[in-house]
Design a protein around this motif. Structure first.
Motif, PDB file in Angstrom:
ATOM      1  N   VAL A 239      -4.340  12.092   1.087  1.00 47.34           N
ATOM      2  CA  VAL A 239      -3.141  12.915   0.973  1.00 47.34           C
ATOM      3  C   VAL A 239      -2.155  12.577   2.084  1.00 47.34           C
ATOM      4  O   VAL A 239      -0.937  12.482   1.854  1.00 47.34           O
ATOM      5  N   GLN A 240      -2.665  12.368   3.304  1.00 42.09           N
ATOM      6  CA  GLN A 240      -1.789  12.017   4.423  1.00 42.09           C
ATOM      7  C   GLN A 240      -1.092  10.686   4.182  1.00 42.09           C
ATOM      8  O   GLN A 240       0.107  10.548   4.458  1.00 42.09           O
ATOM      9  N   VAL A 241      -1.830   9.708   3.655  1.00 38.84           N
ATOM     10  CA  VAL A 241      -1.230   8.416   3.334  1.00 38.84           C
ATOM     11  C   VAL A 241      -0.182   8.580   2.237  1.00 38.84           C
ATOM     12  O   VAL A 241       0.884   7.948   2.274  1.00 38.84           O
ATOM     13  N   GLY A 242      -0.467   9.446   1.274  1.00 39.13           N
ATOM     14  CA  GLY A 242       0.494   9.693   0.203  1.00 39.13           C
ATOM     15  C   GLY A 242       1.801  10.278   0.731  1.00 39.13           C
ATOM     16  O   GLY A 242       2.892   9.856   0.318  1.00 39.13           O
ATOM     17  N   TYR A 243       1.701  11.229   1.652  1.00 42.11           N
ATOM     18  CA  TYR A 243       2.912  11.819   2.238  1.00 42.11           C
ATOM     19  C   TYR A 243       3.679  10.778   3.056  1.00 42.11           C
ATOM     20  O   TYR A 243       4.912  10.739   3.033  1.00 42.11           O
ATOM     21  N   ALA A 244       2.954   9.945   3.817  1.00 41.56           N
ATOM     22  CA  ALA A 244       3.611   8.900   4.607  1.00 41.56           C
ATOM     23  C   ALA A 244       4.338   7.913   3.703  1.00 41.56           C
ATOM     24  O   ALA A 244       5.474   7.498   3.993  1.00 41.56           O
ATOM     25  N   ALA A 245       3.687   7.538   2.590  1.00 42.68           N
ATOM     26  CA  ALA A 245       4.320   6.618   1.643  1.00 42.68           C
ATOM     27  C   ALA A 245       5.556   7.253   1.012  1.00 42.68           C
ATOM     28  O   ALA A 245       6.596   6.598   0.836  1.00 42.68           O
ATOM     29  N   PHE A 246       5.460   8.536   0.684  1.00 47.54           N
ATOM     30  CA  PHE A 246       6.608   9.238   0.098  1.00 47.54           C
ATOM     31  C   PHE A 246       7.776   9.288   1.083  1.00 47.54           C
ATOM     32  O   PHE A 246       8.934   9.057   0.715  1.00 47.54           O
ATOM     33  N   LEU A 247       7.475   9.575   2.362  1.00 46.33           N
ATOM     34  CA  LEU A 247       8.529   9.634   3.380  1.00 46.33           C
ATOM     35  C   LEU A 247       9.178   8.270   3.567  1.00 46.33           C
ATOM     36  O   LEU A 247      10.404   8.164   3.685  1.00 46.33           O
ATOM     37  N   PHE A 248       8.352   7.214   3.582  1.00 49.24           N
ATOM     38  CA  PHE A 248       8.886   5.863   3.711  1.00 49.24           C
ATOM     39  C   PHE A 248       9.825   5.530   2.554  1.00 49.24           C
ATOM     40  O   PHE A 248      10.928   5.002   2.751  1.00 49.24           O
ATOM     41  N   LEU A 249       9.389   5.840   1.332  1.00 53.05           N
ATOM     42  CA  LEU A 249      10.226   5.542   0.170  1.00 53.05           C
ATOM     43  C   LEU A 249      11.515   6.354   0.182  1.00 53.05           C
ATOM     44  O   LEU A 249      12.577   5.863  -0.230  1.00 53.05           O
ATOM     45  N   LEU A 250      11.430   7.596   0.662  1.00 52.62           N
ATOM     46  CA  LEU A 250      12.623   8.432   0.737  1.00 52.62           C
ATOM     47  C   LEU A 250      13.634   7.838   1.721  1.00 52.62           C
ATOM     48  O   LEU A 250      14.834   7.723   1.415  1.00 52.62           O
ATOM     49  N   ILE A 251      13.142   7.472   2.921  1.00 58.19           N
ATOM     50  CA  ILE A 251      14.038   6.877   3.925  1.00 58.19           C
ATOM     51  C   ILE A 251      14.598   5.543   3.423  1.00 58.19           C
ATOM     52  O   ILE A 251      15.797   5.251   3.584  1.00 58.19           O
ATOM     53  N   PHE A 252      13.747   4.747   2.802  1.00 58.66           N
ATOM     54  CA  PHE A 252      14.186   3.457   2.260  1.00 58.66           C
ATOM     55  C   PHE A 252      15.257   3.649   1.194  1.00 58.66           C
ATOM     56  O   PHE A 252      16.246   2.892   1.144  1.00 58.66           O
ATOM     57  N   SER A 253      15.085   4.660   0.342  1.00 61.34           N
ATOM     58  CA  SER A 253      16.070   4.922  -0.707  1.00 61.34           C
ATOM     59  C   SER A 253      17.414   5.338  -0.116  1.00 61.34           C
ATOM     60  O   SER A 253      18.472   4.896  -0.579  1.00 61.34           O
ATOM     61  N   VAL A 254      17.369   6.178   0.933  1.00 64.95           N
ATOM     62  CA  VAL A 254      18.613   6.610   1.584  1.00 64.95           C
ATOM     63  C   VAL A 254      19.322   5.423   2.225  1.00 64.95           C
ATOM     64  O   VAL A 254      20.545   5.257   2.093  1.00 64.95           O
ATOM     65  N   LEU A 255      18.572   4.598   2.941  1.00 61.73           N
ATOM     66  CA  LEU A 255      19.164   3.424   3.585  1.00 61.73           C
ATOM     67  C   LEU A 255      19.737   2.453   2.558  1.00 61.73           C
ATOM     68  O   LEU A 255      20.803   1.850   2.774  1.00 61.73           O
TER      69      LEU A 255
END
Length: 269
Positions: A239-255
């Protein structure tokens, strides 16, 4: 041509009638079973929800319940002794725990089957030599391995918890054909209401070093939590890895979007 056709039609009617007569009692019995069968009670654990975590104190109590009660009949063959280090035990404690089990071995001098003290690298041993011995000791019922039991049974942890706490006397209006026979015990959370396993837990059966409650419901919750861990020990990390991956994708999408706006800001359509 008419006579053979009439014969086949008549045969079809007779077959349908016989099948209806044979299956009606089965349907009635199924309906009666469904009437007395109960849905599992909800069990809340620290590993539930969107932000799960392991309650290591509870998992340690659950492992103690397994060792002192459940291990007499049920194996845990997918779990190695070294794995319990994740529950907060030191390396020395893991070795001492493993040494308390006898695991199958071979006598190097005679080549005959033997047993030895467990090592950290060993897996929890089965209490029986083989399936035949297990059935012989349990009225021909085979105690299931508990490694993945909360994943293997519909209802998961709720089912396991309810089954452990659900033993009771049959209701007075239970049909005679559904009453437990010799060696069976009534439990409304079991599929056919009767199972070969006797009530495994009794109040005060296990004494915890931290003074935690040792009534049936508390011990059932503890051992169920432990079996949730054995079935999916990497749950929290996943679950922790899933949240980290989601946060990464969110930041990547914004950038990516900001880059797009910057690149095409001075371009005319």
């Amino acid at each position: 041509m008419v006579r053979p056709l009439g014969f086949l039609v008549g045969l079809g009617f007779i077959t349908a009638l016989v099948l209806a007569i044979l299956t009606t009692p089965l349907a009635n019995e199924h309906n009666a079973t469904h009437e007395f069968h109960k849905h599992p009670e909800k069990l809340k654990l620290a590993s539930d929800g969107l932000v799960p975590h392991w309650d290591k104190a509870q998992l340690q109590r659950g492992m103690q319940v397994y060792k002192e009660v459940c291990s007499a009949c049920h194996s845990l063959h997918l779990v190695a002794f070294r794995d319990i280090g994740e529950l907060g035990y030191t390396e020395g404690q893991v070795k001492a725990f493993a040494k308390g089990f006898q695991v199958p071995s071979i006598n190097p001098d005679t080549g005959e089957p033997a047993t030895r003290d467990g090592l950290s690298s060993d897996y929890f041993p089965s209490p029986y030599a083989n399936e035949t011995a297990a059935r012989a000791a349990n009225n021909n019922a085979l105690p299931p391995d508990l490694s993945l039991i909360t994943k293997a049974r519909e209802g998961g942890k709720d089912y396991v918890y309810s089954l452990l706490t659900g033993f009771q006397n049959p209701p007075a209006n239970l049909p005679a054909e559904l009453k437990p026979g010799t060696g069976l015990h009534y439990n409304p959370y079991f599929a056919n209401l009767n199972l070969a396993m006797a009530p495994p837990l009794t109040k005060g059966q296990v004494t915890f070093a931290d003074g935690s409650p040792n009534d049936v419901k508390s011990m059932a919750a503890d051992v169920t939590a432990f079996l949730v861990w054995t079935a999916e020990p990497k749950l929290v990390k996943r679950v922790q890895v899933g949240y980290a991956a989601f946060l990464f994708l969110l930041i990547f999408s914004v950038l990516t979007y900001l880059s797009y706006r910057n690149i095409w800001a001075d371009k005319k359509h």
